[in-house]
Design a protein around this motif. Sequence first.
Motif, PDB file in Angstrom:
ATOM      1  N   ASP A 195       0.824  -1.209   0.000  1.00 33.01           N
ATOM      2  CA  ASP A 195       0.000   0.000   0.000  1.00 33.01           C
ATOM      3  C   ASP A 195       0.859   1.260   0.000  1.00 33.01           C
ATOM      4  O   ASP A 195       0.496   2.267  -0.631  1.00 33.01           O
ATOM      5  CB  ASP A 195      -0.933  -0.009   1.205  1.00 33.01           C
ATOM      6  CG  ASP A 195      -2.037  -1.052   1.086  1.00 33.01           C
ATOM      7  OD1 ASP A 195      -2.188  -1.629  -0.010  1.00 33.01           O
ATOM      8  OD2 ASP A 195      -2.737  -1.293   2.087  1.00 33.01           O
ATOM      9  N   THR A 198       1.881   1.927  -3.507  1.00 33.08           N
ATOM     10  CA  THR A 198       0.772   2.472  -4.285  1.00 33.08           C
ATOM     11  C   THR A 198       0.648   3.980  -4.087  1.00 33.08           C
ATOM     12  O   THR A 198       0.454   4.736  -5.053  1.00 33.08           O
ATOM     13  CB  THR A 198      -0.544   1.784  -3.885  1.00 33.08           C
ATOM     14  OG1 THR A 198      -0.455   0.391  -4.203  1.00 33.08           O
ATOM     15  CG2 THR A 198      -1.724   2.388  -4.618  1.00 33.08           C
ATOM     16  N   VAL A 213      -2.855   4.104   5.192  1.00 32.44           N
ATOM     17  CA  VAL A 213      -2.080   2.850   5.141  1.00 32.44           C
ATOM     18  C   VAL A 213      -1.857   2.321   6.551  1.00 32.44           C
ATOM     19  O   VAL A 213      -1.979   1.109   6.811  1.00 32.44           O
ATOM     20  CB  VAL A 213      -0.732   3.084   4.431  1.00 32.44           C
ATOM     21  CG1 VAL A 213       0.158   1.847   4.551  1.00 32.44           C
ATOM     22  CG2 VAL A 213      -0.948   3.443   2.961  1.00 32.44           C
TER      23      VAL A 213
END
Length: 294
Positions: A195, A198, A213
């Motif tokens: 994450d 990302t 996150v």
Amino acid sequence: MCLVLIGWRVHPEYRLIVAANRDEFYSRPTESMRWWSEVPGLLAGRDLGALRKVAGDPPGTWLGLTREDKGRNRFATVTNVRNPKDERGDARSRGALLMDFLRGTGDQRELLTPENYVLDVAAAPDDYNGYNVLVSDLESLWWHSNRSARPPQELTPGFHGVSNGMFIASAAPGPGAAFEAPQPIWPKVRGGLTDLRTVVESDPGNVARYFEVLADRTEAPDDLLPHTGVPLRRERTLSARFIANALHGTRASTVLLVREDGSFEMAERSFGRFGRHKGEETFSGSLDLREHQA
């Protein structure tokens, strides 16, 4: 800290990206992140509950950034290595481990390079209970665990994550690069790094997204849980990135962004029992990112 996710030189505009959760007993005396009057240039939370402190020493910390001139910047954070059978009451506080790097060692407060510092502490592994320590002068980033058979390691540009095992998980900066580690990667680390990557690839300056996150409360399935010597029910609870219980849980979430131009932003959210939000602090400033002067 109990979860540290790092992007080291993974974006052309950002030198260092950190998203980290500190898990601790709610009863442990703590002060939120601030500039320290007794350690000029230090921005960090304050651990007031450490044992075996030397008289006159300032409080310890779990994550800090020191801003000095001439490129003498310091970043450091630490996690414990979870093993109840290995905990000693007479060990030195892990917070002191960080303070020695952040403010210097000895009477003259000598600032060692990250490499020399981790080599120095690695020579005395029994001074502390189990830990992972990450230290940087914003030119290099080093990891060491006193419970690992591996020597101190300089981390290459990429994504890196640690929790309460005696190892670090890493991946190259490129999209989709596999995460690697000498042991099975804990779900909270693998998912957190995925994450984090990302966010870095899509919206690297968005502090709120890094907090998202860190806020994931999903527990890992039993077949992916590590075995750290605590009961299964507790292992499940501790497998979440964000832990929210009555006695122990995530006390602070911290996000640090250091840009290549030297500007930085550091934000902390603090929490009480069952994850109740207690407050948020945000600081910004500028670092001299010239090569470290030894």
